[in-house]
Design an enzyme around this catalytic site. Sequence first.
Site, mmCIF file in Angstrom:
data_model
loop_
_atom_site.group_PDB
_atom_site.id
_atom_site.type_symbol
_atom_site.label_atom_id
_atom_site.label_comp_id
_atom_site.label_asym_id
_atom_site.label_seq_id
_atom_site.Cartn_x
_atom_site.Cartn_y
_atom_site.Cartn_z
ATOM 1 N N TRP A 1 -46.571 18.528 33.416
ATOM 2 C CA TRP A 1 -45.277 18.066 32.902
ATOM 3 C C TRP A 1 -44.631 17.105 33.893
ATOM 4 C CZ3 TRP A 1 -40.205 18.451 34.587
ATOM 5 C CH2 TRP A 1 -39.217 18.154 33.650
ATOM 6 N N HIS A 2 -44.867 17.350 35.184
ATOM 7 C CA HIS A 2 -44.272 16.494 36.201
ATOM 8 C C HIS A 2 -45.010 15.170 36.367
ATOM 9 C CE1 HIS A 2 -42.280 20.284 37.516
ATOM 10 N NE2 HIS A 2 -41.326 19.447 37.860
ATOM 11 N N GLY A 3 -46.248 15.087 35.960
ATOM 12 C CA GLY A 3 -46.960 13.826 36.106
ATOM 13 C C GLY A 3 -48.414 13.946 35.716
ATOM 14 N N PHE B 1 -40.265 11.722 34.626
ATOM 15 C CA PHE B 1 -40.830 12.872 33.945
ATOM 16 C C PHE B 1 -40.293 13.009 32.521
ATOM 17 C CE2 PHE B 1 -40.600 14.564 38.493
ATOM 18 C CZ PHE B 1 -41.788 13.943 38.806
#
Length: 473
Positions: free
Chosen positions: A324-326, A473
């Site tokens: 989800w962050h990258g 994000f």
Amino acid sequence: MDITGFSYLAFFGTVLVLHRLLQASHDAQKWLLIAASYYFYATIDWRFCGLLAALTTINHVAGAAVVTAADRGAARRAITGAVVLSLSLLCYFKYLNFFGSMVNSLMAWLGTGSLVPFVNILLPVGISFMTFQAITYPIDLYHRRLDQPANAVDFTLFMAFFPRLLSGPIVTAAYFMPQLRPLYPQVTRDQRFAGLSLIMRGVVKKVLIADTLGVCLVEPAFANPGSFSSPFLWMALFGYSFQVYLDLSGYTDMARGAATMLGYQLPVNFNRPYLATSIANFWQRWHITMSSFFRNYLYDPLSKSGFAPVAVNLLIVFVAIGLWHGAGWNFVVYGLIHGSMVAFGHFRDEARIRKGAAPVVYRGRQLMLRVAFIFVVVVLTRLLFRSTDLEMVRVYIAGLFRATGGSFPVSFAGLLALTAAAALHFTPIQWRDRFMAYANTRPAWMFGAGFVVMLYMTIAMTRGRGGFIYFQF
């Protein structure tokens, strides 16, 4: 539109005045906020508005299908369709090239050519936040966490509400939709002052401290870690941990403050995460709305389905949190490390319960050592969070444990920002609450004077202004 700049100040001031003038009509206020929110998003890139509208339409239609479904099976199919379509949009914009590179690497290993071409895709700001928020609506209706469907106007405002649009907090339909139903009493003077104090606190966190840490410590260290000494790289890594916390918590404060001044409430998103006594406790304190989303909408369904053992479910959830962050292997490894530590803590606690042992309670020196240990673990794993790839992680780690060599270019501004960040986080929370309670009782002219002083400090003392980290994000 830079939300720490004068353009946003003028925009928000105009919205606030118009919102006050339309107080006789709650519906007119909603239409104002919808128009303002889409205008705000269009100032970043007008094409993003199409994605926002698509997610809004997909999930509102799915919500209506859930309510009118003939049986639970039909409702589940509606939810599945909405989730698949919403996540497909997210995967296309954010993960297409990452998964394409995985396929191409596999094909290369098998001795064949690339199958998936690289696509130059513009990543919409806040796409992960708005996608996750959207899919809570049909799911909350299905599980009756939301007791009635929303009309199109209310749901459009829920999705587009500009204070939290770009970086959260992630607000579920069950939390926000009930606030849109009744005709709320007028926003009080105390609410406006409380909201303004939150905004001022957020600006100080972001511009004066987080951005200064970025310019003076973090950016030089990560740009060329081989040039700096081990102590400087350690200082920069601790600086980054405070930077990312103050950056996002500063945005959250500004979002909550703006929403409060408009008469709405957004959830608290942080609870001093670097005082955690375990990695699980860290995730109960860090980005609380995101952690809650993954617990309620991914981990709980996996657990109830009996899909896999607890450890596997935890690893799935934390890999999802990492991605989800990258889109990168460094984020996958980040999720695996945190998931493994949470799983280990879970099984350790379960073993103590089976033996009839009392829960572990840390006090005094033991508490300080435990907090320090977890903080260092979190700081070290932040290296995966900040680095662009695993090779940068390797180079930086080598620098952290280099015995000699490299420069130590610490500036007074960087040292002051790091000290202020640590003091802001680790001083007793009662001090902050007393100060906020005192500030909220001051006359309006004192707020005005404080706001002017804050603006002056922002302009005169900041060493550089960067974008919000979580906008990616």
